[in-house]
Motif scaffolding. Structure first.
Motif, PDB file in Angstrom:
ATOM      1  N   TYR A  77       0.831  -1.208   0.000  1.00  0.00           N
ATOM      2  CA  TYR A  77       0.000   0.000   0.000  1.00  0.00           C
ATOM      3  C   TYR A  77       0.860   1.251   0.000  1.00  0.00           C
ATOM      4  CZ  TYR A  77      -3.665   3.307   1.279  1.00  0.00           C
ATOM      5  OH  TYR A  77      -4.547   4.353   1.286  1.00  0.00           O
ATOM      6  N   LYS A  78       0.538   2.169  -0.909  1.00  0.00           N
ATOM      7  CA  LYS A  78       1.261   3.440  -0.960  1.00  0.00           C
ATOM      8  C   LYS A  78       0.305   4.563  -0.591  1.00  0.00           C
ATOM      9  CE  LYS A  78       4.660   2.484  -4.595  1.00  0.00           C
ATOM     10  NZ  LYS A  78       4.122   1.244  -5.176  1.00  0.00           N
ATOM     11  N   MET A  79       0.827   5.540   0.118  1.00  0.00           N
ATOM     12  CA  MET A  79       0.020   6.724   0.395  1.00  0.00           C
ATOM     13  C   MET A  79      -0.138   7.492  -0.924  1.00  0.00           C
ATOM     14  SD  MET A  79      -0.608   6.581   3.634  1.00  0.00           S
ATOM     15  CE  MET A  79      -0.711   8.066   4.642  1.00  0.00           C
ATOM     16  N   PRO A  80      -1.177   8.320  -1.034  1.00  0.00           N
ATOM     17  CA  PRO A  80      -1.327   9.125  -2.254  1.00  0.00           C
ATOM     18  C   PRO A  80      -0.063   9.962  -2.476  1.00  0.00           C
ATOM     19  CG  PRO A  80      -3.255   9.359  -0.820  1.00  0.00           C
ATOM     20  CD  PRO A  80      -2.237   8.587  -0.041  1.00  0.00           C
ATOM     21  N   VAL A 413     -11.526   8.962   0.783  1.00  0.00           N
ATOM     22  CA  VAL A 413     -11.643  10.418   0.887  1.00  0.00           C
ATOM     23  C   VAL A 413     -10.652  10.900   1.943  1.00  0.00           C
ATOM     24  CG1 VAL A 413     -13.126  12.398   1.371  1.00  0.00           C
ATOM     25  CG2 VAL A 413     -14.069  10.376   0.226  1.00  0.00           C
ATOM     26  N   TRP A 414      -9.837  11.859   1.556  1.00  0.00           N
ATOM     27  CA  TRP A 414      -8.794  12.419   2.422  1.00  0.00           C
ATOM     28  C   TRP A 414      -9.126  13.872   2.724  1.00  0.00           C
ATOM     29  CZ3 TRP A 414      -4.298   9.631   3.894  1.00  0.00           C
ATOM     30  CH2 TRP A 414      -4.199   8.333   3.340  1.00  0.00           C
ATOM     31  N   GLU A 415      -8.854  14.247   3.963  1.00  0.00           N
ATOM     32  CA  GLU A 415      -9.096  15.634   4.359  1.00  0.00           C
ATOM     33  C   GLU A 415      -7.759  16.310   4.615  1.00  0.00           C
ATOM     34  OE1 GLU A 415     -12.030  16.133   7.514  1.00  0.00           O
ATOM     35  OE2 GLU A 415     -10.899  17.863   8.218  1.00  0.00           O
ATOM     36  N   THR A 416      -7.566  17.435   3.965  1.00  0.00           N
ATOM     37  CA  THR A 416      -6.327  18.185   4.194  1.00  0.00           C
ATOM     38  C   THR A 416      -6.674  19.406   5.026  1.00  0.00           C
ATOM     39  OG1 THR A 416      -6.586  19.574   2.248  1.00  0.00           O
ATOM     40  CG2 THR A 416      -5.408  17.507   1.949  1.00  0.00           C
ATOM     41  N   LYS A 417      -5.722  19.813   5.853  1.00  0.00           N
ATOM     42  CA  LYS A 417      -5.949  21.025   6.654  1.00  0.00           C
ATOM     43  C   LYS A 417      -4.803  21.968   6.370  1.00  0.00           C
ATOM     44  CE  LYS A 417      -8.508  19.185  10.566  1.00  0.00           C
ATOM     45  NZ  LYS A 417      -8.141  17.751  10.544  1.00  0.00           N
ATOM     46  N   GLU A 418      -5.115  23.022   5.644  1.00  0.00           N
ATOM     47  CA  GLU A 418      -4.070  24.002   5.379  1.00  0.00           C
ATOM     48  C   GLU A 418      -4.608  25.388   5.657  1.00  0.00           C
ATOM     49  OE1 GLU A 418      -1.241  22.972   1.816  1.00  0.00           O
ATOM     50  OE2 GLU A 418      -3.044  21.743   1.767  1.00  0.00           O
ATOM     51  N   PHE A 424     -11.235  18.487   0.752  1.00  0.00           N
ATOM     52  CA  PHE A 424     -11.375  17.048   0.585  1.00  0.00           C
ATOM     53  C   PHE A 424     -10.830  16.605  -0.771  1.00  0.00           C
ATOM     54  CE2 PHE A 424     -14.562  18.115   3.755  1.00  0.00           C
ATOM     55  CZ  PHE A 424     -14.294  17.157   4.724  1.00  0.00           C
ATOM     56  N   TYR A 425     -10.031  15.558  -0.724  1.00  0.00           N
ATOM     57  CA  TYR A 425      -9.491  14.955  -1.940  1.00  0.00           C
ATOM     58  C   TYR A 425      -9.897  13.488  -1.961  1.00  0.00           C
ATOM     59  CZ  TYR A 425      -6.725  19.073  -2.887  1.00  0.00           C
ATOM     60  OH  TYR A 425      -6.352  20.348  -3.195  1.00  0.00           O
ATOM     61  N   ALA A 426      -9.879  12.927  -3.153  1.00  0.00           N
ATOM     62  CA  ALA A 426     -10.264  11.528  -3.272  1.00  0.00           C
ATOM     63  C   ALA A 426      -9.170  10.762  -4.002  1.00  0.00           C
ATOM     64  CB  ALA A 426     -11.571  11.405  -4.043  1.00  0.00           C
ATOM     65  N   ARG A 427      -9.153   9.498  -3.711  1.00  0.00           N
ATOM     66  CA  ARG A 427      -8.322   8.576  -4.478  1.00  0.00           C
ATOM     67  C   ARG A 427      -9.168   7.345  -4.732  1.00  0.00           C
ATOM     68  NH1 ARG A 427      -2.639   5.839  -3.138  1.00  0.00           N
ATOM     69  NH2 ARG A 427      -3.579   5.413  -1.107  1.00  0.00           N
ATOM     70  N   VAL A 428      -9.045   6.776  -5.930  1.00  0.00           N
ATOM     71  CA  VAL A 428      -9.795   5.570  -6.244  1.00  0.00           C
ATOM     72  C   VAL A 428      -8.811   4.463  -6.616  1.00  0.00           C
ATOM     73  CG1 VAL A 428     -11.663   4.544  -7.566  1.00  0.00           C
ATOM     74  CG2 VAL A 428     -11.645   7.026  -7.177  1.00  0.00           C
ATOM     75  N   TRP A 444      -5.127  11.269  -6.774  1.00  0.00           N
ATOM     76  CA  TRP A 444      -5.327  12.428  -5.894  1.00  0.00           C
ATOM     77  C   TRP A 444      -6.078  13.481  -6.682  1.00  0.00           C
ATOM     78  CZ3 TRP A 444      -4.795  12.935  -0.855  1.00  0.00           C
ATOM     79  CH2 TRP A 444      -4.692  14.193  -0.272  1.00  0.00           C
ATOM     80  N   ILE A 445      -7.373  13.523  -6.487  1.00  0.00           N
ATOM     81  CA  ILE A 445      -8.140  14.557  -7.182  1.00  0.00           C
ATOM     82  C   ILE A 445      -9.106  15.183  -6.176  1.00  0.00           C
ATOM     83  CG2 ILE A 445      -8.010  13.407  -9.429  1.00  0.00           C
ATOM     84  CD1 ILE A 445     -11.006  12.761  -9.127  1.00  0.00           C
TER      85      ILE A 445
END
Ligand code: NAG
Ligand code: NAG
Ligand code: NAG
Ligand code: NAG
Ligand code: NAG
Length: 467
Positions: A77-80, A413-418, A424-428, A444-445
């Motif tokens: 498994y790789k992170m986005p 679904v990934w949540e970024t905090k900046e 919210f970003y998604a990966r499929v 990563w979209i």
């Protein structure tokens, strides 16, 4: 040019040509009918053999394995991309996981009869009901045990102790491993799946006992020590939005349009010798066997994926299906799936009528996350190839092979905090790899962009579309 010969060799111990998942998941040329008849394509790096017992992880991990598609595993498994290289900090906040059931006996018994028996007394498909509490009647865990009675004048055309289809013991063992691997990635590593089931997890299956059997095995892998029961949500089968539950005339009429194209006729014409040979050998001359490769493919893979040999004629034991014939059947099957869900001129409508409502349900789960209103962290849906195919089609997969046993789609679904604002970003992932599509690699979209990709496949008015 790469040699594909090694891909022809089968068996757990044989070496399989080291094509990458990108090669084996998305074979070039699959659009063309010449792909089918070109015997040097062989199995195109695919694996179509598994023993009766045991999980199979594919060899090497990550390639197209019809008997057990790869799934997210911690070893690989790789992170986005942007999270892996540290340019973005993000947390996984939602997982929508779809999978086909694990390996099984066939739906389609050869009309001329099967020359080998299928044995399923090594697996117990449980079938029992009780009240919704631990204090009422606790039923005996009865299970289905299929048998034959010589006084019954009708023959199913096959000997043995299976229903057709049913999950096989290898399928159960594979499901358990699948669940353990999901726990390692999404539980232990990413801390999304809870240590025991809670209100924020949700499971669903089709009405089929196959998908239900998979669910029990996979979820036991996720939670080996959990000792309660779990709801497996299902719609009423006559209106189910998976596995073609609701009736819709437009499904049949669109399929007829698809099958009247020159391309469809072309694939039947390049395979006419093969179909004639198999038809004569196996008594499979009716149109249900001859008009698509569904039945031959189903029958052959069920043998190969459960420790059996390819079939021979019942009346002539030296007339047998060869591996070359089977490979052409599998290539033709891959061509058909790519045509159904990607390449035919009616594809958008076909996806809408078959799978549009279900795609709409996925979108609403994703929108709930986007709007901060999600009541779930993890949804796992146990379905069929006929559900995985159109979802991949809607995503715009570059080339679609037949979605194999346990093939799976992970919508992360990934949540970024900046600067204190959330995005919210998604990966499929398709069978553990970022899916390669006409929209690019879905690694990563923006979540809103993923929703926009899927939205056109949700019909505005399914009832009028169905006619
Ligand atoms: C057949 O497939 C091989 C391997 O993919 C390819 O190199 C060759 O060009 C193909 N032949 C034809 C006639 O398409
Ligand atoms: C990190 O990866 C993303 C996408 O994979 C890329 O666009 C970006 O340039 C990379 N950033 C760094 C600092 O390497
Ligand atoms: C099925 O079993 C019957 C009874 O044992 C036997 O006569 C027959 O040959 C078997 N058929 C096959 C195809 O194995
Ligand atoms: C049995 O099949 C073999 C191989 O296809 C063939 O050569 C032979 O003629 C067949 N025998 C009969 C009696 O049909
Ligand atoms: C396959 O055919 C479809 C429809 O003609 C086309 O949109 C798609 O780009 C083709 N894919 C490949 C990989 O050639």
């Amino acid at each position: 040019m790469r040699s594909l010969t090694a891909g022809l060799m089968l068996g757990a111990s044989s070496s399989v040509l080291a094509l990458s998942p990108l090669d084996t998941f998305y074979p070039p040329g699959i659009n063309q009918t010449s792909y089918i008849s070109n015997s040097s394509n062989a199995l195109y790096g695919g694996i179509y053999k598994a023993p009766t017992n045991g999980p199979t992880g594919g060899h090497p991990y990550g390639v197209y394995d019809y008997c057990s598609m790869p799934h997210p595993r911690s070893q690989e498994y790789k992170m986005p991309g942007p999270v892996a290289n540290g340019s973005v900090k993000a947390d996984l906040v939602y997982l929508e996981y779809l999978q086909r059931h694990q390996r099984r006996s066939p739906y389609n018994i050869l009309p001329g009869g099967e020359n080998q028996a299928y044995e399923c007394d090594n697996v117990r498909p449980y079938v029992y009901a009780g009240p919704n509490s631990n204090s009422g009647i606790q039923p005996v865990p009865v299970y289905a045990q299929t048998y034959e009675d010589s006084s019954n004048p009708f023959s199913p055309g096959v000997n043995g102790t299976c229903q057709y289809p049913q999950i096989t013991v290898g399928g159960v063992q594979d499901g358990f491993q699948h669940g353990k691997d999901l726990w390692q990635v999404y539980g232990k590593k990413l801390r999304l799946i809870p240590r025991k089931p809670n209100q924020r997890v949700w499971f669903r299956s089709s009405e089929s006992s196959l998908t239900q059997a998979s669910a029990g095995a996979v979820l036991r892998g996720v939670w080996p020590d959990y000792d309660g029961a779990l709801p497996l949500h299902q719609m009423v089968s006559s209106v189910d939005t998976v596995n073609e539950g609701y009736s819709c005339n437009a499904i049949g009429t669109t399929l007829n349009q698809i099958k009247s194209t020159a391309e469809w006729q072309g694939h039947l014409s390049v395979t006419s010798d093969l179909r004639a040979k198999l038809g004569a050998m196996l008594g499979a001359t009716s149109s249900s066997w001859q008009s698509t490769f569904d039945h031959f493919s189903d029958n052959f893979q069920a043998r190969l994926c459960n420790g059996y040999e390819l079939p021979c004629s019942v009346s002539n034991s030296s007339a047998c299906v060869t591996m070359d014939m089977a490979a052409e059947v599998f290539r033709a099957g891959d061509w058909e799936w790519n045509y159904y869900w990607r390449a035919n001129p009616y594809v958008a409508k076909y996806i809408q009528v078959v799978e549009g409502l279900f795609i709409g349900e996925i979108i609403s789960h994703l929108e709930n996350v986007l709007n901060g209103r999600s009541s779930l962290d993890y949804s796992h849906v146990f379905v069929h190839d006929g559900d995985i195919g159109p979802v991949l089609g809607a995503l715009g997969i570059n080339a679609l092979r037949w979605p194999a046993m346990a093939s799976n789609i992970a919508f992360e679904v990934w949540e970024t905090k900046e600067h204190s604002s959330k995005s919210f970003y998604a990966r499929v992932l398709y069978s553990g790899q970022p899916v390669q599509t006409i929209h690019g690699s879905l690694d990563w979209i923006k979540l809103t962009d993923l929703i926009a990709i899927l939205r056109p496949f949700v019909p505005k008015d399914i009832k009028s579309l169905c006619g």
